[in-house]
Design a protein around this motif. Structure first.
Motif, PDB file in Angstrom:
ATOM      1  N   TRP A 186      29.216 183.862  70.561  1.00 45.67           N
ATOM      2  CA  TRP A 186      28.700 183.167  71.172  1.00 45.67           C
ATOM      3  C   TRP A 186      28.882 181.959  70.512  1.00 45.67           C
ATOM      4  O   TRP A 186      28.471 181.708  69.416  1.00 45.67           O
ATOM      5  CB  TRP A 186      27.576 182.914  71.788  1.00 45.67           C
ATOM      6  CG  TRP A 186      26.961 181.563  72.970  1.00 45.67           C
ATOM      7  CD1 TRP A 186      27.713 181.206  73.542  1.00 45.67           C
ATOM      8  CD2 TRP A 186      26.175 180.504  72.629  1.00 45.67           C
ATOM      9  NE1 TRP A 186      27.293 180.062  74.052  1.00 45.67           N
ATOM     10  CE2 TRP A 186      26.027 179.810  73.156  1.00 45.67           C
ATOM     11  CE3 TRP A 186      25.665 180.570  71.098  1.00 45.67           C
ATOM     12  CZ2 TRP A 186      24.912 178.312  72.845  1.00 45.67           C
ATOM     13  CZ3 TRP A 186      24.926 179.693  70.972  1.00 45.67           C
ATOM     14  CH2 TRP A 186      24.233 178.681  72.051  1.00 45.67           C
ATOM     15  N   GLY A 187      29.093 180.576  70.467  1.00 45.46           N
ATOM     16  CA  GLY A 187      29.126 178.762  69.656  1.00 45.46           C
ATOM     17  C   GLY A 187      28.488 178.478  70.379  1.00 45.46           C
ATOM     18  O   GLY A 187      28.686 178.270  71.820  1.00 45.46           O
ATOM     19  N   PRO A 246      24.213 184.324  75.757  1.00 43.01           N
ATOM     20  CA  PRO A 246      23.954 185.463  76.884  1.00 43.01           C
ATOM     21  C   PRO A 246      22.475 185.731  76.625  1.00 43.01           C
ATOM     22  O   PRO A 246      22.116 185.548  76.814  1.00 43.01           O
ATOM     23  CB  PRO A 246      24.973 186.441  76.099  1.00 43.01           C
ATOM     24  CG  PRO A 246      24.953 186.116  74.855  1.00 43.01           C
ATOM     25  CD  PRO A 246      25.378 184.472  74.363  1.00 43.01           C
ATOM     26  N   ALA A 247      21.874 185.810  78.263  1.00 47.91           N
ATOM     27  CA  ALA A 247      20.247 186.310  78.040  1.00 47.91           C
ATOM     28  C   ALA A 247      19.904 187.852  77.516  1.00 47.91           C
ATOM     29  O   ALA A 247      21.472 188.692  77.784  1.00 47.91           O
ATOM     30  CB  ALA A 247      20.494 185.930  79.621  1.00 47.91           C
ATOM     31  N   LEU A 248      19.020 187.659  76.878  1.00 49.33           N
ATOM     32  CA  LEU A 248      18.773 189.041  75.772  1.00 49.33           C
ATOM     33  C   LEU A 248      19.052 189.805  76.978  1.00 49.33           C
ATOM     34  O   LEU A 248      18.436 190.390  78.566  1.00 49.33           O
ATOM     35  CB  LEU A 248      17.973 189.031  75.606  1.00 49.33           C
ATOM     36  CG  LEU A 248      16.847 190.337  74.969  1.00 49.33           C
ATOM     37  CD1 LEU A 248      17.589 190.565  74.070  1.00 49.33           C
ATOM     38  CD2 LEU A 248      15.315 189.509  75.152  1.00 49.33           C
ATOM     39  N   PHE A 251      10.109 184.966  73.696  1.00 46.61           N
ATOM     40  CA  PHE A 251      11.086 184.708  72.162  1.00 46.61           C
ATOM     41  C   PHE A 251      12.441 184.095  72.621  1.00 46.61           C
ATOM     42  O   PHE A 251      13.068 183.357  72.800  1.00 46.61           O
ATOM     43  CB  PHE A 251      10.534 184.904  71.005  1.00 46.61           C
ATOM     44  CG  PHE A 251      11.303 185.067  69.990  1.00 46.61           C
ATOM     45  CD1 PHE A 251      11.648 183.711  69.142  1.00 46.61           C
ATOM     46  CD2 PHE A 251      13.309 185.022  69.652  1.00 46.61           C
ATOM     47  CE1 PHE A 251      12.878 183.190  68.533  1.00 46.61           C
ATOM     48  CE2 PHE A 251      13.422 184.857  68.320  1.00 46.61           C
ATOM     49  CZ  PHE A 251      13.557 184.431  67.858  1.00 46.61           C
ATOM     50  N   ALA A 252      13.319 185.207  72.935  1.00 43.99           N
ATOM     51  CA  ALA A 252      14.752 184.957  73.344  1.00 43.99           C
ATOM     52  C   ALA A 252      15.082 183.962  74.043  1.00 43.99           C
ATOM     53  O   ALA A 252      15.676 182.822  73.816  1.00 43.99           O
ATOM     54  CB  ALA A 252      15.144 186.392  73.065  1.00 43.99           C
ATOM     55  N   ASN A 253      13.986 183.825  75.654  1.00 46.33           N
ATOM     56  CA  ASN A 253      14.514 182.980  76.858  1.00 46.33           C
ATOM     57  C   ASN A 253      14.009 182.400  76.207  1.00 46.33           C
ATOM     58  O   ASN A 253      14.895 180.926  76.523  1.00 46.33           O
ATOM     59  CB  ASN A 253      13.593 183.754  77.914  1.00 46.33           C
ATOM     60  CG  ASN A 253      14.160 183.023  79.248  1.00 46.33           C
ATOM     61  OD1 ASN A 253      15.236 182.984  78.943  1.00 46.33           O
ATOM     62  ND2 ASN A 253      13.205 182.969  80.001  1.00 46.33           N
ATOM     63  N   ASN A 303      21.058 180.313  69.873  1.00 44.46           N
ATOM     64  CA  ASN A 303      21.526 181.795  69.749  1.00 44.46           C
ATOM     65  C   ASN A 303      20.103 182.554  69.070  1.00 44.46           C
ATOM     66  O   ASN A 303      20.079 182.755  68.486  1.00 44.46           O
ATOM     67  CB  ASN A 303      22.546 182.621  68.693  1.00 44.46           C
ATOM     68  CG  ASN A 303      23.341 183.616  69.711  1.00 44.46           C
ATOM     69  OD1 ASN A 303      22.460 184.356  69.972  1.00 44.46           O
ATOM     70  ND2 ASN A 303      24.111 184.152  68.546  1.00 44.46           N
ATOM     71  N   PRO A 304      19.497 183.309  70.603  1.00 45.73           N
ATOM     72  CA  PRO A 304      18.607 184.236  70.222  1.00 45.73           C
ATOM     73  C   PRO A 304      19.075 185.045  69.335  1.00 45.73           C
ATOM     74  O   PRO A 304      18.121 185.991  68.101  1.00 45.73           O
ATOM     75  CB  PRO A 304      18.041 185.320  71.132  1.00 45.73           C
ATOM     76  CG  PRO A 304      19.267 184.004  72.524  1.00 45.73           C
ATOM     77  CD  PRO A 304      19.442 183.499  71.790  1.00 45.73           C
TER      78      PRO A 304
END
Lengths: 392, 559
Positions: B188-189, B197-199, B219-221, B230-231
């Motif tokens: 992903w860029g 993309p969702a974790l 955190f990722a969200n 990007n997480p």
């Protein structure tokens, strides 16, 4: 008005004391202004009593005496208080002359019923004086604003120059301020663009709904009426708060559209009330006759019904217009700085006390309201004449 | 004439019905008359409703919906449970009246909640919400937003000392995320314009390290949605390190884990037991002593439900306490006083309007039409003049350097040094508002008095009544409907006035509406403003209902 009662001259024992009492009353003020209340009281009383006696004993002709009194008191006033004193003096002189002959000739009895006792006559006139005072209370604030708006100084009160009628005391500078200041012109422009749009919306929807409400069978009529009138009844601050919360949720807060919608909602009750009032006198057989002759409902509406209810629609529209044009609470919350209207600008000016430009704006607004009032009155009379009701 | 008997008459139908009762009366098109009439009536009703519908919809949307929204806001309190979801659940079992401090679990829940809220910058909003109920809450939350980092950093430092790899966001992403997600995230860029993309958690990691998985997901969200990054490549919050330490020390069996970096995890698991640790309670105590005291927890617990009566209690000078509603301290009670003052001043204004309006209406109704119409202009002109104009006029008149004081000084009734104070107090408000509302009293009174014949008074007098008796027993009772209509109208208008009290009222002459405006625009306590507004609205609606009963809303006349 015709005289109800034959009048006759009154005795000196009645006229002189009354005149003396009046003189004493006014003498108190003049005396206080010049240092001695008691002296003013005595001199005023004595002076008017002497005038009364002189007029009655010598049976002087009315006209020259009254002119003479005006001049004499004007001169007296000038010697005591300059030009404003002269004006007050002339007015007082006119009053003295009128009052003396009014009492002496018994004219005060002419227009009251002959069977009234003297106490009742006294009450009759006292009541009128009270009413006059209330009328003065009603109108003075508006009248005071006008001359003050021509003040050459940045004061909210009459300067000595103004009272001397010195041309230097007057100027148009506050009006110049109003017409050249960007803030004021912007707010004027905002008011002028918001109010007509709001008016069009409320008149458009309101007239249709009023016609619907005047049909003979409307289910939930009372409930609907209560909802439609509610913007007039709910305190403005509550409407403003609710609209602020709700419009900021849906992104209308601080937009032109938001203010227009809010003002349209506030104007609707006035349109509903005036138009339904006009429709009360509307003869429904006219629309039936039109339909009978082949007119479709739209033609009937525009060619038959509309011309007849037009006065009501226009005065409802004027009410809606003035509601929006004068409104400040709702726009304060729903609008943002770029929707700052004239009343908003005035409100800021009053709260922070910037300049008497407000008074110039106020005078202009009073002139506008006089024009609107005239139009509404003319429309009301016309509509009453059309419906065969007597004016007034 | 001979034709008359053959021509149809309206009662033909009746006669027909009597002569031949074979069925219902029929309309011209053959349908039963009853049904035909019913249909016509229905169509008429429908047409009337169609004409009303647009406006009704308009008013419902632009006016009724805002009012409903305001009423909703006066009880709405979702901010606490939305911002502190774990704490609210954990606090359920805490007895707030016991005087004991909350347990370590509650502090732990609060740590997670406030940490996440602080990252999303929501903790200050919650702080100012709670500050309405407990002074100091605002600064407490602001401080904690910064201070809570310290707790996690204790563990973060130790993990990083153990192995540099823990410093790296990618290490974490490999452990926590599934392989599919990892490859997607790595390709992903930011330039793609889409969110990362969702974790997707690695299989079994949520059971193995539950707290870590949960906090890493938050955190990722956050990184994905709020920052748009990007997480997989960001270094996690210190919160995640604390969670991992908790998981590892509470007996997670990391030997079962076989994904990437398994050796790292096993190394950490064996070392974690010896890590220097800090309890959450102590962590909070270090930020501020207030956290180890009961009031803030009581307040959070009291205001944790989604809906609260707190704003309404506040607006009647009460507050919620753990033992139920209680009156505020004497020196904090202001709204009762304000409501009483609003009522009292509106009443005084209404009475002054009656006193001044009655004679004027009387004289207008009894003078010849031409004179009355002329004098009517003096009533209508103020009515049509802008409210701001009239208010500014009163400001000009009543000021200490104003027109009235100048005249009094000129007449010598008042010394120049002791000019009367007539503005910025109750007197100023009452005078100005009486003037502004007087036309609303005169107009209904006038329209009622116009209908009372003068002859009644004369008849009463000719029967021997004195002036006073004739007025009091004959005229006055007939004018009472006008007084009622005018009084309710004036009272309703007075009770909700804002502009005039704001300008000429100073501090002692202000109304409840000024307080509402203050809470909306200055203190930003919208809930309290809404509750005060709801109470005011209730009073006005009761009066409106009374007005409708006495006068009828259809009979409101203008001009």
């Amino acid at each position: 008005m015709v005289a109800l009662t034959p009048i006759s001259r009154k005795p000196i024992s009645f006229v002189a004391p009354v005149m003396a009492a009046a003189g004493a009353f006014f003498g108190i003020f003049i005396g206080t202004a010049n240092g001695s209340t008691l002296l003013g009281f005595l001199i005023g009383g004595a002076l008017l009593a002497v005038i009364a006696v002189a007029i009655m004993k010598m049976d002087l002709p009315e006209k020259p005496v009254r002119w003479g009194l005006i001049v004499a008191f004007a001169v007296l006033g000038f010697s005591l208080g300059g030009i404003p004193g002269a004006v007050v003096g002339a007015a007082f002189g006119w009053f003295t002359g009128w009052f003396a002959y009014w009492l002496f000739e018994g004219r005060y009895r002419a227009k009251v019923a002959p069977y009234l006792t003297s106490g009742q006559v006294l009450w009759h006139f006292a009541f009128r004086v009270i009413c006059g005072a209330i009328f003065i209370f009603l109108i003075t604030p508006i009248l005071v604003v006008m001359p003050l708006s021509f003040n050459a100084e940045d004061f909210f009160t009459f300067t000595p120059e103004m009272l001397r009628f010195d041309p230097d005391g007057y100027s148009l500078k506050h009006y110049r301020d109003f017409f050249t200041s960007d803030a004021w012109q912007q707010s004027l422009w905002n008011s002028v663009t918001i109010a007509p749009m709001a008016t069009i919306l409320s008149v458009g929807f309101g007239t249709l709904a009023a016609i619907g409400l005047s049909q003979p069978h409307v289910p939930f009529r009372r409930a609907i009426m209560a909802i439609l009138i509610s913007p007039m009844i709910v305190p403005l601050i509550i409407s403003a708060a609710g609209m602020y919360f709700f419009y900021s949720r849906i992104g209308l807060q601080g937009t032109y559209l938001g203010v227009v919608l809010a003002h349209a909602a506030l104007g609707i009750p006035f349109v509903i009330i005036t138009v339904t009032a006009t429709l009360v006198g509307f003869d429904n057989s006219l629309t039936r006759a039109a339909a009978n002759m082949g007119a479709d409902p739209v033609t009937t509406f525009f060619r038959v019904q509309m011309p007849l209810i037009l006065p009501g629609v226009i005065s409802g529209g004027l009410f809606a217009f003035i509601t929006s044009f004068d409104e400040v609470v709702v726009v304060l919350f729903v609008g943002s700085a770029s929707q700052k209207t004239l009343p908003w600008q005035m409100f800021i000016g009053l709260r922070e006390q910037i300049s008497p430009t407000i008074l110039a704006v106020a005078t202009i607004l009073v002139v506008i309201s006089v024009c609107l009032l005239t139009v509404v009155e003319m429309l009301r009379r016309r509509s009453e004449r059309l419906r065969g009701m007597s004016p007034g | 004439m001979s034709n008359a008997s053959e021509a149809p008459t309206p009662d033909d139908g009746l006669r027909l019905m009597e002569s031949a009762d074979t069925g219902p009366v029929l309309a011209a098109d053959g349908t039963p008359l009853k049904r035909s009439l019913g249909r016509a009536l229905r169509r008429q009703k429908l047409r009337a409703l169609m004409l009303i519908a647009p406006l009704l919809l308009f008013v419902l949307l632009t006016f009724i919906a805002p009012i409903a929204d305001m009423l909703f806001r006066s009880v709405e309190n979702q901010i606490v449970s939305d911002t502190l979801p774990r704490t609210v659940v954990a606090l359920k079992d805490w007895d707030s009246t016991s005087g004991e401090l909350p347990s370590e679990q509650i502090y732990e829940a609060a740590y997670y909640d406030i940490f996440i809220a602080a990252e999303r910058k929501l903790h200050t909003r919650l702080g100012s919400r709670l500050n309405y109920e407990l002074t100091g809450a605002s600064s407490l939350f602001r401080k904690s937003g910064r201070g809570l980092d310290d707790i996690g950093e204790v563990y973060q430092d130790q993990f990083e000392d153990l192995n540099k790899a823990w410093k790296d966001g990618e290490t974490w992403a490999q452990v926590m995320g599934s392989d599919a997600w990892l490859s997607e995230a790595n390709s992903w860029g930011k330039s793609s314009g889409k969110l990362a993309p969702a974790l997707e958690l690695r299989d079994g990691i949520a059971e193995l390290l539950p707290k870590t998985a949960e906090s890493y997901s938050s955190f990722a969200n956050f990184v994905r949605v709020d920052d748009g990054d990007n997480p997989a490549s960001e270094d996690p919050w210190s919160l995640v390190y604390a969670a991992l330490w908790q998981d590892l020390t509470s007996g997670a069996d990391v030997s079962a884990y076989s994904g990437p970096n398994a050796d790292l995890l096993q190394e950490a698991a064996s070392a974690a037991q010896d890590f220097e640790s800090i309890s959450f309670t102590d962590g909070f105590a270090e930020i501020d002593e207030d956290w180890v005291d009961t009031p803030i927890w009581q307040t959070i617990k009291t205001y944790s439900p989604k809906y609260t009566s707190g704003y309404f209690l506040n607006s009647v000078d009460m507050k919620k306490t753990p033992d139920g509603p209680a009156l505020r301290d004497e020196d904090q009670r202001i709204y009762g006083l304000l409501f009483k003052r609003t009522m009292f001043m509106s009443l005084v204004i209404t009475i002054s309007c009656i006193m001044l309006g009655y004679p004027v209406a009387w004289i207008l109704a009894n003078l010849p039409a031409r004179t009355a119409n002329l004098l009517m202009i003096l009533v209508l002109l103020p009515f049509w003049t802008s409210l701001l104009v009239r208010t500014s006029a009163w400001k000009v008149m009543l000021q200490q350097q104003g027109v009235i004081n100048d005249v009094l000084v000129w007449l010598g009734l008042v010394g120049d040094g002791d000019r009367l104070v007539m503005i910025n107090n109750q007197f100023g408000t009452i005078v100005a508002m009486t003037h502004i509302l007087l036309p609303f009293m005169i107009l209904p009174l006038y329209s009622v008095m116009q209908t009372i014949p003068q002859t009644y008074l004369r008849a009463a007098k000719s029967l021997g009544a004195t002036n006073w008796t004739a007025f009091w027993r004959v005229y006055f009772p007939q004018s009472v409907p006008g007084i009622g209509a005018g009084s309710i109208l004036v009272f309703i208008l007075a009770i909700g006035y804002y502009i005039t009290p704001e300008i000429v009222g100073g501090t002692t002459g202000t109304f409840i509406s000024n307080r509402i405006a203050y809470h909306i625009s200055s203190s930003l306590n919208w809930g309290l403003a809404a509750a005060l507004g709801a109470i005011l609205l209730a009073v006005v609606l009761i009066l409106y209902w009374a007005y409708d009963k006495i006068v009828g809303i259809d009979n409101v006349k203008l001009g």
